[in-house]
Design a protein around this motif. Structure first.
Motif, PDB file in Angstrom:
ATOM      1  N   THR A 156     -74.587  34.129 -66.833  1.00 13.45           N
ATOM      2  CA  THR A 156     -73.945  35.380 -67.250  1.00 13.45           C
ATOM      3  C   THR A 156     -74.879  36.575 -67.081  1.00 13.45           C
ATOM      4  OG1 THR A 156     -74.595  34.945 -69.553  1.00 13.45           O
ATOM      5  CG2 THR A 156     -72.371  34.271 -68.865  1.00 13.45           C
ATOM      6  N   ARG A 159     -73.880  38.887 -64.354  1.00 20.17           N
ATOM      7  CA  ARG A 159     -72.822  39.847 -64.665  1.00 20.17           C
ATOM      8  C   ARG A 159     -73.285  40.916 -65.635  1.00 20.17           C
ATOM      9  NH1 ARG A 159     -68.411  36.801 -67.558  1.00 20.17           N
ATOM     10  NH2 ARG A 159     -69.867  37.080 -69.287  1.00 20.17           N
ATOM     11  N   GLU A 160     -74.136  40.539 -66.586  1.00 20.31           N
ATOM     12  CA  GLU A 160     -74.481  41.439 -67.682  1.00 20.31           C
ATOM     13  C   GLU A 160     -75.750  42.265 -67.421  1.00 20.31           C
ATOM     14  OE1 GLU A 160     -72.385  41.729 -70.060  1.00 20.31           O
ATOM     15  OE2 GLU A 160     -71.132  40.009 -69.555  1.00 20.31           O
ATOM     16  N   ASP A 191     -69.425  37.919 -56.946  1.00 17.66           N
ATOM     17  CA  ASP A 191     -68.478  38.850 -57.558  1.00 17.66           C
ATOM     18  C   ASP A 191     -69.098  39.531 -58.776  1.00 17.66           C
ATOM     19  OD1 ASP A 191     -65.937  40.123 -57.960  1.00 17.66           O
ATOM     20  OD2 ASP A 191     -65.463  38.621 -59.477  1.00 17.66           O
ATOM     21  N   TRP A 192     -69.738  38.758 -59.642  1.00 12.98           N
ATOM     22  CA  TRP A 192     -70.373  39.319 -60.833  1.00 12.98           C
ATOM     23  C   TRP A 192     -71.480  40.300 -60.470  1.00 12.98           C
ATOM     24  CZ3 TRP A 192     -71.214  34.580 -64.596  1.00 12.98           C
ATOM     25  CH2 TRP A 192     -69.969  34.182 -65.114  1.00 12.98           C
ATOM     26  N   ASP A 194     -71.581  42.192 -57.944  1.00 12.66           N
ATOM     27  CA  ASP A 194     -70.997  43.372 -57.302  1.00 12.66           C
ATOM     28  C   ASP A 194     -71.783  43.754 -56.058  1.00 12.66           C
ATOM     29  OD1 ASP A 194     -69.096  45.398 -57.021  1.00 12.66           O
ATOM     30  OD2 ASP A 194     -70.265  46.834 -58.190  1.00 12.66           O
ATOM     31  N   THR A 223     -62.230  35.428 -55.077  1.00 13.17           N
ATOM     32  CA  THR A 223     -62.593  36.139 -56.309  1.00 13.17           C
ATOM     33  C   THR A 223     -62.092  37.579 -56.292  1.00 13.17           C
ATOM     34  OG1 THR A 223     -64.719  37.018 -55.492  1.00 13.17           O
ATOM     35  CG2 THR A 223     -64.737  34.798 -56.477  1.00 13.17           C
ATOM     36  N   SER A 225     -63.711  39.792 -54.514  1.00  7.68           N
ATOM     37  CA  SER A 225     -64.911  40.568 -54.183  1.00  7.68           C
ATOM     38  C   SER A 225     -64.768  41.207 -52.806  1.00  7.68           C
ATOM     39  CB  SER A 225     -66.148  39.661 -54.194  1.00  7.68           C
ATOM     40  OG  SER A 225     -67.274  40.309 -53.647  1.00  7.68           O
TER      41      SER A 225
END
Length: 245
Positions: A156, A159-160, A191-192, A194, A223, A225
């Motif tokens: 994660t 993404r974060e 995708d996460w 970007d 996804t 993306s």
């Protein structure tokens, strides 16, 4: 910024006048080169100590090692690599200036016995974010940033943290499955993050990680993306500026 993939997880990155070599392992079917065919880089970036990532590190003794303190100490003792960044390596979350490049270290989710052994534990595995500008919270549209995810599962933090704050333009993600993410989870990572450009790596080296990169490309498309997938040939070089613009 120029990027050359030598197969598996081995990347040569040129930023301005600075050459960085990541995870040198030329005993893989994607490259036709021997370590002696490669000029000594200025910096040698090591994500972790498994043999398929530091197997040829000892051939580049004039380079400055960028690795965790534990791994820097290990390769100094075992591979006779004498110089580490800041004299002791660096650690997760830090950014160091390497010539014309800035290198930020981030964790990866993997194991890290030295030389794939249980005898030594040499710290947490990592990935590297290489940029031509120092990362800040102010977005810089003109900077170029490459993220080498290392051997990792889906995290994660992609993404974060890594995606929104370190803003990689291009990412290299493992797709081999079995020891790392496979095509589906690697696509979610893209995708996460970007990213604009995605390169598959860490596949086809051994039977357990044989993959068709076309499967990864389909998973990225699934996804939603917009990332453009480039499955490079071994020893192929891309100019990141031309690829992005």
């Amino acid at each position: 910024m120029e990027l050359t993939w030598h197969g598996h997880s081995t990347w040569h990155v040129t930023v301005g006048d600075t050459d960085l070599l990541i995870d040198p392992f030329f005993d893989n079917p994607k490259t036709s080169l021997e370590p002696s065919d490669v000029d000594d880089p200025d910096y040698l970036l090591l994500t972790h100590a498994h043999a398929d990532h530091i197997g040829d590190a000892g051939e580049f003794g004039d380079a400055t090692v960028v690795a965790t303190p534990e791994l820097a100490g290990y390769v100094e003792d075992e591979l006779r690599l004498d110089e580490a960044i800041a004299g002791m390596g660096m650690n997760i979350g830090g950014t160091v200036e390497c010539g014309d490049a800035y290198v930020t270290m981030h964790r990866s989710d993997h194991t890290n016995g030295a030389q794939t052994s249980y005898e030594y534990d040499v710290g947490m595995p990592v990935g590297f974010v290489v940029s031509d500008t120092k990362p800040t919270q102010v977005s810089d549209e003109e900077s170029e940033t490459f993220y080498h995810a290392g051997d990792t599962a889906l995290m994660t933090e992609m993404r974060e943290v890594i995606g929104p704050y370190l803003e990689p333009d291009a990412v290299a993600v493992p797709i081999g499955d079995h020891f790392t993410m496979g095509p589906s989870q690697a696509a979610i990572a893209v995708d996460w993050l970007d990213a604009d450009v995605a390169f598959p790596m860490h596949y086809d080296t051994f039977p357990p990680i044989e993959q068709d990169p076309a499967d990864f490309e389909r998973e990225v498309e699934a996804t939603g993306s917009d990332a453009e997938v480039h499955a490079l040939d071994g020893d192929e070089t891309v100019d990141l500026t031309e690829t992005l613009y």
